[in-house]
Write a protein that holds these residues in place. Structure first.
Motif, PDB file in Angstrom:
ATOM      1  N   SER A  97      43.259  52.371  33.217  1.00  0.00           N
ATOM      2  CA  SER A  97      41.861  52.189  33.622  1.00  0.00           C
ATOM      3  C   SER A  97      41.209  51.026  32.887  1.00  0.00           C
ATOM      4  CB  SER A  97      41.071  53.475  33.371  1.00  0.00           C
ATOM      5  OG  SER A  97      41.588  54.502  34.170  1.00  0.00           O
ATOM      6  N   ARG A  98      41.485  50.883  31.600  1.00  0.00           N
ATOM      7  CA  ARG A  98      40.927  49.759  30.833  1.00  0.00           C
ATOM      8  C   ARG A  98      41.473  48.432  31.356  1.00  0.00           C
ATOM      9  NH1 ARG A  98      41.703  53.046  26.186  1.00  0.00           N
ATOM     10  NH2 ARG A  98      43.634  51.931  25.845  1.00  0.00           N
ATOM     11  N   ASP A  99      42.780  48.413  31.655  1.00  0.00           N
ATOM     12  CA  ASP A  99      43.392  47.194  32.197  1.00  0.00           C
ATOM     13  C   ASP A  99      42.795  46.866  33.560  1.00  0.00           C
ATOM     14  OD1 ASP A  99      44.995  47.105  29.957  1.00  0.00           O
ATOM     15  OD2 ASP A  99      46.811  47.795  30.976  1.00  0.00           O
ATOM     16  N   GLU A 100      42.588  47.880  34.382  1.00  0.00           N
ATOM     17  CA  GLU A 100      42.000  47.659  35.705  1.00  0.00           C
ATOM     18  C   GLU A 100      40.578  47.133  35.574  1.00  0.00           C
ATOM     19  OE1 GLU A 100      41.304  49.938  39.962  1.00  0.00           O
ATOM     20  OE2 GLU A 100      41.594  51.158  38.172  1.00  0.00           O
ATOM     21  N   LEU A 101      39.784  47.726  34.704  1.00  0.00           N
ATOM     22  CA  LEU A 101      38.408  47.278  34.503  1.00  0.00           C
ATOM     23  C   LEU A 101      38.375  45.835  33.996  1.00  0.00           C
ATOM     24  CD1 LEU A 101      35.431  48.070  34.651  1.00  0.00           C
ATOM     25  CD2 LEU A 101      35.637  48.957  32.315  1.00  0.00           C
ATOM     26  N   ALA A 102      39.247  45.495  33.062  1.00  0.00           N
ATOM     27  CA  ALA A 102      39.305  44.124  32.549  1.00  0.00           C
ATOM     28  C   ALA A 102      39.700  43.149  33.661  1.00  0.00           C
ATOM     29  CB  ALA A 102      40.291  44.033  31.387  1.00  0.00           C
ATOM     30  N   ALA A 103      40.639  43.534  34.505  1.00  0.00           N
ATOM     31  CA  ALA A 103      41.067  42.674  35.616  1.00  0.00           C
ATOM     32  C   ALA A 103      39.927  42.488  36.616  1.00  0.00           C
ATOM     33  CB  ALA A 103      42.293  43.264  36.294  1.00  0.00           C
ATOM     34  N   ILE A 104      39.185  43.546  36.890  1.00  0.00           N
ATOM     35  CA  ILE A 104      38.046  43.466  37.807  1.00  0.00           C
ATOM     36  C   ILE A 104      37.016  42.479  37.257  1.00  0.00           C
ATOM     37  CG2 ILE A 104      36.066  44.744  38.750  1.00  0.00           C
ATOM     38  CD1 ILE A 104      37.958  47.248  38.684  1.00  0.00           C
ATOM     39  N   ARG A 105      36.712  42.603  35.992  1.00  0.00           N
ATOM     40  CA  ARG A 105      35.718  41.711  35.371  1.00  0.00           C
ATOM     41  C   ARG A 105      36.182  40.261  35.365  1.00  0.00           C
ATOM     42  NH1 ARG A 105      34.106  45.926  30.655  1.00  0.00           N
ATOM     43  NH2 ARG A 105      32.497  47.006  31.853  1.00  0.00           N
ATOM     44  N   ARG A 106      37.456  40.034  35.029  1.00  0.00           N
ATOM     45  CA  ARG A 106      37.978  38.657  35.027  1.00  0.00           C
ATOM     46  C   ARG A 106      37.869  38.037  36.418  1.00  0.00           C
ATOM     47  NH1 ARG A 106      42.013  40.810  31.947  1.00  0.00           N
ATOM     48  NH2 ARG A 106      43.414  40.915  33.736  1.00  0.00           N
ATOM     49  N   ALA A 107      38.299  38.778  37.425  1.00  0.00           N
ATOM     50  CA  ALA A 107      38.276  38.248  38.799  1.00  0.00           C
ATOM     51  C   ALA A 107      36.843  37.975  39.249  1.00  0.00           C
ATOM     52  CB  ALA A 107      38.954  39.226  39.752  1.00  0.00           C
ATOM     53  N   ALA A 108      35.946  38.916  39.005  1.00  0.00           N
ATOM     54  CA  ALA A 108      34.557  38.760  39.441  1.00  0.00           C
ATOM     55  C   ALA A 108      33.856  37.652  38.669  1.00  0.00           C
ATOM     56  CB  ALA A 108      33.814  40.084  39.300  1.00  0.00           C
ATOM     57  N   ASP A 109      34.101  37.573  37.369  1.00  0.00           N
ATOM     58  CA  ASP A 109      33.459  36.539  36.552  1.00  0.00           C
ATOM     59  C   ASP A 109      33.932  35.138  36.928  1.00  0.00           C
ATOM     60  OD1 ASP A 109      32.022  38.491  35.220  1.00  0.00           O
ATOM     61  OD2 ASP A 109      33.298  38.461  33.417  1.00  0.00           O
ATOM     62  N   ALA A 110      35.131  35.013  37.464  1.00  0.00           N
ATOM     63  CA  ALA A 110      35.665  33.708  37.859  1.00  0.00           C
ATOM     64  C   ALA A 110      35.137  33.254  39.221  1.00  0.00           C
ATOM     65  CB  ALA A 110      37.193  33.758  37.898  1.00  0.00           C
ATOM     66  N   ALA A 111      34.524  34.151  39.949  1.00  0.00           N
ATOM     67  CA  ALA A 111      34.027  33.828  41.298  1.00  0.00           C
ATOM     68  C   ALA A 111      32.796  32.927  41.208  1.00  0.00           C
ATOM     69  CB  ALA A 111      33.691  35.111  42.047  1.00  0.00           C
ATOM     70  N   PRO A 112      32.598  32.081  42.233  1.00  0.00           N
ATOM     71  CA  PRO A 112      31.490  31.123  42.182  1.00  0.00           C
ATOM     72  C   PRO A 112      30.093  31.690  42.432  1.00  0.00           C
ATOM     73  CG  PRO A 112      32.717  30.856  44.216  1.00  0.00           C
ATOM     74  CD  PRO A 112      33.454  31.864  43.387  1.00  0.00           C
TER      75      PRO A 112
END
Length: 158
Positions: free
Chosen positions: A5-20
């Motif tokens: 769950s922590r890995d999934e949450l971190a991946a979600i944040r990385r992907a969303a934060d990289a979006a324009p």
């Protein structure tokens, strides 16, 4: 379970934060949830639905709440930017998370997950559904889904 769950949450944040922008960030967050769920279905099913002791239930709920809160924040940002209509973002996020889980992991989920093309299509379909559900117009939703990066490594099992 907690590490997943922590890995999934971190991946979600990385992907969303990289979006324009906020709509792209929402699409990236939803896509990332879908990719994580569908690429690790057995683990996701165990975390989401397997009968467990009460001690695990609290941890399971906390993890789901964290992910729903992250999606809610992304919906809220898109609403504030005028990209989505006003709505109860917490309820919308919970509904989206439930739809993603049920459609990709539940008993009605597609069972042909060995084909990377079918996995990609399933992720894109549920992401498009999620974006439409919160108010993204169809043409724009399709564009956002096309922009969302699907981690090829995850989808092809490398």
């Amino acid at each position: 379970m907690r590490k997943f769950s922590r890995d999934e949450l971190a991946a979600i944040r990385r992907a969303a934060d990289a979006a324009p922008g906020p709509s792209s960030a929402l699409a990236a967050a939803v896509t990332t949830v879908a990719v994580h769920v569908i690429s690790q279905r057995k683990l996701a099913w165990g975390i989401l639905a397997e009968p467990v002791d009460v001690d695990v239930t609290a941890s399971r709920l906390a993890s789901r709440r964290e992910i729903a809160d992250e999606i809610s924040g992304r919906i809220d940002a898109a609403v504030r930017a005028g990209h989505l209509p006003a709505q109860d973002t917490a309820l919308a996020a919970s509904a989206l998370l439930g739809a993603l889980h049920e459609s990709l992991v539940g008993p009605l989920a597609p069972d042909n997950t060995d084909d990377p093309g079918r996995l990609r299509d399933a992720v894109q379909t549920v992401t498009l559904l999620a974006l439409r559900a919160v108010g993204v117009m169809d043409a724009r939703a399709r564009g956002l889904v096309v922009q969302a990066v699907l981690p090829a490594k995850t989808l092809v099992g490398v």
